[in-house]
Scaffold this motif. Structure first.
Motif, PDB file in Angstrom:
ATOM      1  N   LEU A  83       0.827  -1.205   0.000  1.00  0.00           N
ATOM      2  CA  LEU A  83       0.000   0.000   0.000  1.00  0.00           C
ATOM      3  C   LEU A  83       0.860   1.253   0.000  1.00  0.00           C
ATOM      4  CD1 LEU A  83      -2.534  -1.065   2.804  1.00  0.00           C
ATOM      5  CD2 LEU A  83      -2.607  -1.615   0.364  1.00  0.00           C
ATOM      6  N   ASP A  84       0.336   2.315  -0.632  1.00  0.00           N
ATOM      7  CA  ASP A  84       1.016   3.602  -0.526  1.00  0.00           C
ATOM      8  C   ASP A  84       0.566   4.299   0.754  1.00  0.00           C
ATOM      9  OD1 ASP A  84      -1.489   4.671  -0.994  1.00  0.00           O
ATOM     10  OD2 ASP A  84      -1.065   5.327  -3.046  1.00  0.00           O
ATOM     11  N   LYS A  85       1.042   5.517   0.983  1.00  0.00           N
ATOM     12  CA  LYS A  85       0.758   6.183   2.252  1.00  0.00           C
ATOM     13  C   LYS A  85      -0.711   6.568   2.403  1.00  0.00           C
ATOM     14  CE  LYS A  85       2.234  10.710   0.486  1.00  0.00           C
ATOM     15  NZ  LYS A  85       3.189  11.833   0.689  1.00  0.00           N
ATOM     16  N   GLU A  86      -1.453   6.590   1.271  1.00  0.00           N
ATOM     17  CA  GLU A  86      -2.887   6.865   1.350  1.00  0.00           C
ATOM     18  C   GLU A  86      -3.703   5.593   1.541  1.00  0.00           C
ATOM     19  OE1 GLU A  86      -1.086   8.525  -1.146  1.00  0.00           O
ATOM     20  OE2 GLU A  86      -1.068  10.347   0.087  1.00  0.00           O
ATOM     21  N   GLY A  87      -3.028   4.458   1.589  1.00  0.00           N
ATOM     22  CA  GLY A  87      -3.729   3.199   1.781  1.00  0.00           C
ATOM     23  C   GLY A  87      -4.186   2.548   0.498  1.00  0.00           C
ATOM     24  N   ASN A  88      -3.719   3.048  -0.643  1.00  0.00           N
ATOM     25  CA  ASN A  88      -4.086   2.461  -1.929  1.00  0.00           C
ATOM     26  C   ASN A  88      -3.137   1.314  -2.277  1.00  0.00           C
ATOM     27  OD1 ASN A  88      -6.115   4.501  -2.410  1.00  0.00           O
ATOM     28  ND2 ASN A  88      -4.422   5.904  -2.873  1.00  0.00           N
TER      29      ASN A  88
END
Length: 482
Positions: A83-88
């Motif tokens: 996941l990226d920092k936005e949770g994607n």
């Protein structure tokens, strides 16, 4: 002058076509460049994802060091979203885990990173991780002080919990847990003149602290380190007890021989001959005696023995004999630990391992690995070969790895001649010794040439049930596969 019809239109058409051609090329170049940049960015992201997979499993082992199935209880491979920092979800890593060989802690983790943006791109990283063992050193010692004489050449890390006088040549770092100490081999031995924790007397002799410690690359090719953390030898007795338990459960175990001990003759067909040693050779003359009053002095050379049988190497690679052991022979694609001990531990009954003949590998690519672990000493006997070769890791838990003092001729007696002096001893492996090690003495007795070459395969592939020096997994090797 009469203007011709269509001339301007033709020029516009020509220049317009050129402009369209150039613009199309620029657009194509820009599109290709953007695609390349995006692809490189995805490659970089895939690499980061693969590395994250490695770090994740390193973290997992720190919390569950015996789990090689990612907490699932099922065989892999194991897939985790990234996941990226936005949770994607921007990718995933796939883990393939190869558990340790029997008696080892070294595991292989292969991590494959992929991106959602371009699943055709993948990066693969493969690492080996293990709990560090005593086999990480070429020589590791626990005595108050240790000395490497002239004629000694060491390939590999050298460490002592005490001071080190090093008068040979070291290809790797030499370290001591002490900043400085009083070298007993350098008078006055009264504490008035401390020397560096690692020092040399090769001309020019090192100055004394607090002077600046010189570089001395002619002795220490990779440098020296002082005041480093010590290596814990206190747990080795329990390690030996654990090895005995392993031998009783799937290994090879024998109680005491009720004689002098056992001889183990290693064979290349994955078997060994076992003998009971019934008598030892006497010193060649009465002048060949324990002149220095050394504990356990003797010839440690077999005179008579009785054949007991031929046995297959055990499946878990551990042989434990509750008596003194003599070892010789050659192995071929074998991993073995041969240990000697008797419990409860007592100075009067602690057992030793002796070597008088070559112990050899057939393969030097990690296919052959051997450890000799003695409760007391690793002895090089009186009638040892003049050019002695030892392949393996040598551990003396309560004693020392070395050779007793055998007197040279004098006083009208041959004393221990011709065995008082030997030409060369070559060790391919490592040494761990509780007391001061040595294969030679300052009066030119013992082995003239001492070569100690660290077997780098011991780091990635230590012998079965070999003693550890730490409790956490560390990275041993790293490579980018794709």
């Amino acid at each position: 002058m009469k203007r011709q019809k269509g001339q301007l239109s033709l020029q516009v058409l020509i220049f317009g076509s050129i402009a369209v051609f150039i613009l199309s090329g620029f657009v194509l170049w820009a599109e290709t460049h953007i695609t390349t940049v995006q692809r490189e960015a995805n490659k970089s992201l895939a690499f980061d994802i693969a590395e994250s997979g490695v770090e994740y499993y390193r973290w997992h082992l720190a919390h569950d060091p015996d789990d090689y199935e990612d907490g699932t209880g099922s065989p892999g491979p194991y897939i985790h979203e990234f996941l990226d920092k936005e949770g994607n979800v921007v990718g995933e890593f796939l883990l393939e885990i190869t558990p340790p060989a029997v008696g080892s802690t070294v595991i292989t983790v292969r991590s494959t990173g992929r991106t959602v943006a371009d699943p055709t791109i993948e990066k693969i990283i493969e690492v080996k991780m293990g709990i560090p063992s005593f086999a990480k050193f070429a020589v590791v010692a626990d005595p108050p002080d240790i000395r490497f004489g002239e004629g000694t050449e060491v390939f590999g890390l050298v460490h002592s919990n005490g001071g080190i006088r090093f008068d040979g040549y070291a290809h790797n770092v030499v370290s001591s847990a002490k900043e400085e100490y009083d070298d007993p081999d350098h008078p006055p031995d009264d504490g008035s003149e401390n020397e560096f924790g690692v020092h040399t007397h090769i001309t020019p002799v090192d100055p004394l602290p607090p002077a600046t410690m010189p570089d001395r690359s002619d002795v220490f090719a990779a440098g020296r380190e002082l005041g480093v953390p010590g290596v814990n030898f206190e747990g080795l007795s329990q390690d030996l007890k654990d090895i005995q338990t392993v031998a009783k459960n799937g290994g090879f175990h024998r109680i005491k021989s009720n004689s002098k001990g056992y001889e183990v003759v290693l064979k290349t067909n994955d078997t060994f001959d076992l003998y009971k040693v019934t008598s030892l050779g006497a010193p060649p003359t009465t002048g060949c005696n324990n002149y220095l009053g050394q504990d356990g002095w003797g010839t440690w050379t077999i005179k008579n023995k009785q054949f007991l049988g031929n046995y297959a190497f055990p499946g878990n690679g551990v042989i434990f004999l509750e008596d003194n052991i003599w070892v010789r022979g050659t192995i071929n694609t074998a991993r073995l630990t041969i240990a000697s001990g008797r419990f409860p531990e007592q100075d009067s009954t602690n057992t030793s391992i002796s070597i008088t003949n070559d112990i050899s590998y057939t393969n030097y690519d990690g296919g052959d690995i051997l450890a000799l672990i003695a409760q007391k000493n690793i002895n090089i006997g009186l009638q040892s070969e003049d050019d002695l070769k030892i392949d393996g890791a040598l551990v003396a838990i309560n004693g020392r790895v070395g050779r007793y003092y055998y007197r040279k001729p004098g006083g009208g007696s041959n004393r221990c001649s011709p065995y008082h002096v030997r030409s060369r001893i070559s060790l391919h492996g490592m040494i761990a010794t509780r007391q001061r090690y040595g294969f030679a003495y300052t009066d030119d007795t013992g082995y003239d040439i001492r070569n100690i070459t660290y077997d780098t395969n011991l780091l990635e592939n230590p012998p079965p049930s070999f003693p550890l020096v730490a409790g956490n997994y560390e990275m041993i090797s790293w490579k980018e596969v794709k």
